[in-house]
Design a protein around this motif. Sequence first.
Motif, PDB file in Angstrom:
ATOM      1  N   LEU A  73       0.854  -1.196   0.000  1.00 39.71           N
ATOM      2  CA  LEU A  73       0.000   0.000   0.000  1.00 39.71           C
ATOM      3  C   LEU A  73       0.881   1.234   0.000  1.00 39.71           C
ATOM      4  O   LEU A  73       1.893   1.290   0.697  1.00 39.71           O
ATOM      5  N   VAL A  74       0.477   2.239  -0.790  1.00 40.51           N
ATOM      6  CA  VAL A  74       1.115   3.553  -0.747  1.00 40.51           C
ATOM      7  C   VAL A  74       0.066   4.562  -0.300  1.00 40.51           C
ATOM      8  O   VAL A  74      -1.011   4.649  -0.888  1.00 40.51           O
ATOM      9  N   ILE A  75       0.381   5.295   0.764  1.00 41.66           N
ATOM     10  CA  ILE A  75      -0.491   6.356   1.250  1.00 41.66           C
ATOM     11  C   ILE A  75       0.073   7.689   0.766  1.00 41.66           C
ATOM     12  O   ILE A  75       1.222   8.026   1.054  1.00 41.66           O
ATOM     13  N   LEU A  76      -0.729   8.427   0.010  1.00 46.09           N
ATOM     14  CA  LEU A  76      -0.324   9.728  -0.511  1.00 46.09           C
ATOM     15  C   LEU A  76      -0.989  10.827   0.309  1.00 46.09           C
ATOM     16  O   LEU A  76      -2.213  10.989   0.277  1.00 46.09           O
ATOM     17  N   LEU A  77      -0.199  11.581   1.060  1.00 47.02           N
ATOM     18  CA  LEU A  77      -0.704  12.714   1.838  1.00 47.02           C
ATOM     19  C   LEU A  77       0.077  13.949   1.407  1.00 47.02           C
ATOM     20  O   LEU A  77       1.096  14.315   1.994  1.00 47.02           O
ATOM     21  N   LEU A  78      -0.393  14.561   0.341  1.00 44.84           N
ATOM     22  CA  LEU A  78       0.277  15.712  -0.253  1.00 44.84           C
ATOM     23  C   LEU A  78      -0.762  16.709  -0.772  1.00 44.84           C
ATOM     24  O   LEU A  78      -1.927  16.365  -0.930  1.00 44.84           O
ATOM     25  N   GLY A  79      -0.303  17.910  -1.068  1.00 46.06           N
ATOM     26  CA  GLY A  79      -1.183  18.920  -1.646  1.00 46.06           C
ATOM     27  C   GLY A  79      -1.120  20.258  -0.938  1.00 46.06           C
ATOM     28  O   GLY A  79      -1.371  21.305  -1.549  1.00 46.06           O
ATOM     29  N   ILE A 107      -3.452   1.993  -3.436  1.00 46.43           N
ATOM     30  CA  ILE A 107      -3.125   3.402  -3.180  1.00 46.43           C
ATOM     31  C   ILE A 107      -4.241   4.032  -2.354  1.00 46.43           C
ATOM     32  O   ILE A 107      -5.426   3.912  -2.691  1.00 46.43           O
ATOM     33  N   LEU A 108      -3.842   4.722  -1.288  1.00 43.47           N
ATOM     34  CA  LEU A 108      -4.776   5.469  -0.452  1.00 43.47           C
ATOM     35  C   LEU A 108      -4.456   6.956  -0.577  1.00 43.47           C
ATOM     36  O   LEU A 108      -3.354   7.389  -0.253  1.00 43.47           O
ATOM     37  N   ILE A 109      -5.419   7.718  -1.078  1.00 43.34           N
ATOM     38  CA  ILE A 109      -5.269   9.166  -1.211  1.00 43.34           C
ATOM     39  C   ILE A 109      -5.861   9.828   0.034  1.00 43.34           C
ATOM     40  O   ILE A 109      -7.025   9.599   0.373  1.00 43.34           O
ATOM     41  N   VAL A 110      -5.067  10.640   0.701  1.00 46.72           N
ATOM     42  CA  VAL A 110      -5.508  11.313   1.925  1.00 46.72           C
ATOM     43  C   VAL A 110      -5.554  12.825   1.685  1.00 46.72           C
ATOM     44  O   VAL A 110      -4.573  13.420   1.239  1.00 46.72           O
ATOM     45  N   ALA A 111      -6.695  13.424   1.972  1.00 43.73           N
ATOM     46  CA  ALA A 111      -6.808  14.884   1.896  1.00 43.73           C
ATOM     47  C   ALA A 111      -6.224  15.495   3.163  1.00 43.73           C
ATOM     48  O   ALA A 111      -6.638  15.138   4.269  1.00 43.73           O
ATOM     49  N   PRO A 112      -5.257  16.397   3.034  1.00 48.10           N
ATOM     50  CA  PRO A 112      -4.655  16.994   4.227  1.00 48.10           C
ATOM     51  C   PRO A 112      -5.639  17.916   4.941  1.00 48.10           C
ATOM     52  O   PRO A 112      -6.511  18.513   4.298  1.00 48.10           O
ATOM     53  N   PRO A 113      -5.516  18.032   6.266  1.00 48.52           N
ATOM     54  CA  PRO A 113      -6.356  18.993   6.986  1.00 48.52           C
ATOM     55  C   PRO A 113      -6.194  20.386   6.384  1.00 48.52           C
ATOM     56  O   PRO A 113      -5.084  20.815   6.078  1.00 48.52           O
ATOM     57  N   LYS A 114      -7.303  21.075   6.215  1.00 48.50           N
ATOM     58  CA  LYS A 114      -7.270  22.360   5.515  1.00 48.50           C
ATOM     59  C   LYS A 114      -6.483  23.415   6.290  1.00 48.50           C
ATOM     60  O   LYS A 114      -6.394  23.394   7.516  1.00 48.50           O
ATOM     61  N   PHE A 167      -9.743   6.346  -0.187  1.00 46.15           N
ATOM     62  CA  PHE A 167      -9.750   7.758   0.172  1.00 46.15           C
ATOM     63  C   PHE A 167      -9.980   7.911   1.666  1.00 46.15           C
ATOM     64  O   PHE A 167     -10.776   7.177   2.271  1.00 46.15           O
ATOM     65  N   PHE A 168      -9.257   8.871   2.258  1.00 45.28           N
ATOM     66  CA  PHE A 168      -9.485   9.243   3.653  1.00 45.28           C
ATOM     67  C   PHE A 168      -9.367  10.755   3.772  1.00 45.28           C
ATOM     68  O   PHE A 168      -8.437  11.352   3.229  1.00 45.28           O
ATOM     69  N   ASP A 169     -10.313  11.374   4.463  1.00 49.50           N
ATOM     70  CA  ASP A 169     -10.301  12.819   4.654  1.00 49.50           C
ATOM     71  C   ASP A 169      -9.666  13.146   5.995  1.00 49.50           C
ATOM     72  O   ASP A 169     -10.249  12.891   7.053  1.00 49.50           O
ATOM     73  N   GLY A 170      -8.472  13.719   5.950  1.00 44.35           N
ATOM     74  CA  GLY A 170      -7.776  14.082   7.184  1.00 44.35           C
ATOM     75  C   GLY A 170      -8.541  15.072   8.036  1.00 44.35           C
ATOM     76  O   GLY A 170      -8.374  15.126   9.260  1.00 44.35           O
ATOM     77  N   ASN A 171      -9.434  15.860   7.397  1.00 44.19           N
ATOM     78  CA  ASN A 171     -10.237  16.834   8.133  1.00 44.19           C
ATOM     79  C   ASN A 171     -11.236  16.177   9.076  1.00 44.19           C
ATOM     80  O   ASN A 171     -11.752  16.828   9.980  1.00 44.19           O
ATOM     81  N   SER A 172     -11.502  14.895   8.858  1.00 42.83           N
ATOM     82  CA  SER A 172     -12.477  14.202   9.699  1.00 42.83           C
ATOM     83  C   SER A 172     -11.935  13.924  11.097  1.00 42.83           C
ATOM     84  O   SER A 172     -12.707  13.651  12.023  1.00 42.83           O
ATOM     85  N   VAL A 173     -10.606  14.004  11.261  1.00 44.02           N
ATOM     86  CA  VAL A 173     -10.010  13.676  12.562  1.00 44.02           C
ATOM     87  C   VAL A 173      -9.008  14.711  13.064  1.00 44.02           C
ATOM     88  O   VAL A 173      -8.621  14.679  14.228  1.00 44.02           O
ATOM     89  N   ALA A 174      -8.567  15.628  12.206  1.00 43.84           N
ATOM     90  CA  ALA A 174      -7.478  16.529  12.600  1.00 43.84           C
ATOM     91  C   ALA A 174      -7.682  17.943  12.071  1.00 43.84           C
ATOM     92  O   ALA A 174      -8.304  18.142  11.015  1.00 43.84           O
TER      93      ALA A 174
END
Length: 212
Positions: A82-88, A128-135, A173-180
């Motif tokens: 698995l590759v987790i992508l936390l970028l943007g 691949i897991l795409i993670v949206a960074p906390p805004k 997909f995972f939304d980082g805003n949901s926890v952080a």
Amino acid sequence: MTKTVLCYGDSLTWGQDADKGRHAYKDRWPSTLQAALGNEVRIIAEGLNGRTTAFDDHLADCDRNGARILPTILQSHAPLDLVILLLGTNDMKPVVAGSAFAACQGIARLVRLIRNHAWPFEFDGPDILIVAPPKICETANVPFAASFVGAIEESAKLPTLYRDLADELGCGFFDGNSVAKTTPVDGIHLDAENTRALGRGMESTVRMMLGL
């Protein structure tokens, strides 16, 4: 058999502490995720301050272009499950790209690089897991506020764009805003509590994707 997960990110993955420089190893989200998953999984933390999805930062002191570095990283750690992508976040800088749409295009480029990589042996390649960074949030930190002009509004668009992209490309997909939430100290980074929460929050999604 032990599963291997690559966490490919920027300063949020590196463990930037807005107050003290760098979080203790145990407080970084890849470490928290490792603790939650246990010995069944090996987490590789590959974070670099200032890393973008696929854009050059001509003011940086080393190569921050995530697309240029990724193939080498993939080859050095293969095989991967698995590759987790936390970028943007860094793409939001006007001098880099300045828009959520550009960051989304950059993530799509990284997914293609992973999918089309010349893996050693007969390895099929990882999920691949795409993670949206906390805004990004408001901050009184002048240098950060100046570097990320317009980024608060743009970064808030990332979860929707990334979720749609993940659906389109068949990624998790995972939304980082949901926890952080980011800290107002600089508007960008996470305090220890929130970076730990990010790792804990991903656990169930990662377990599901790894079939644990």
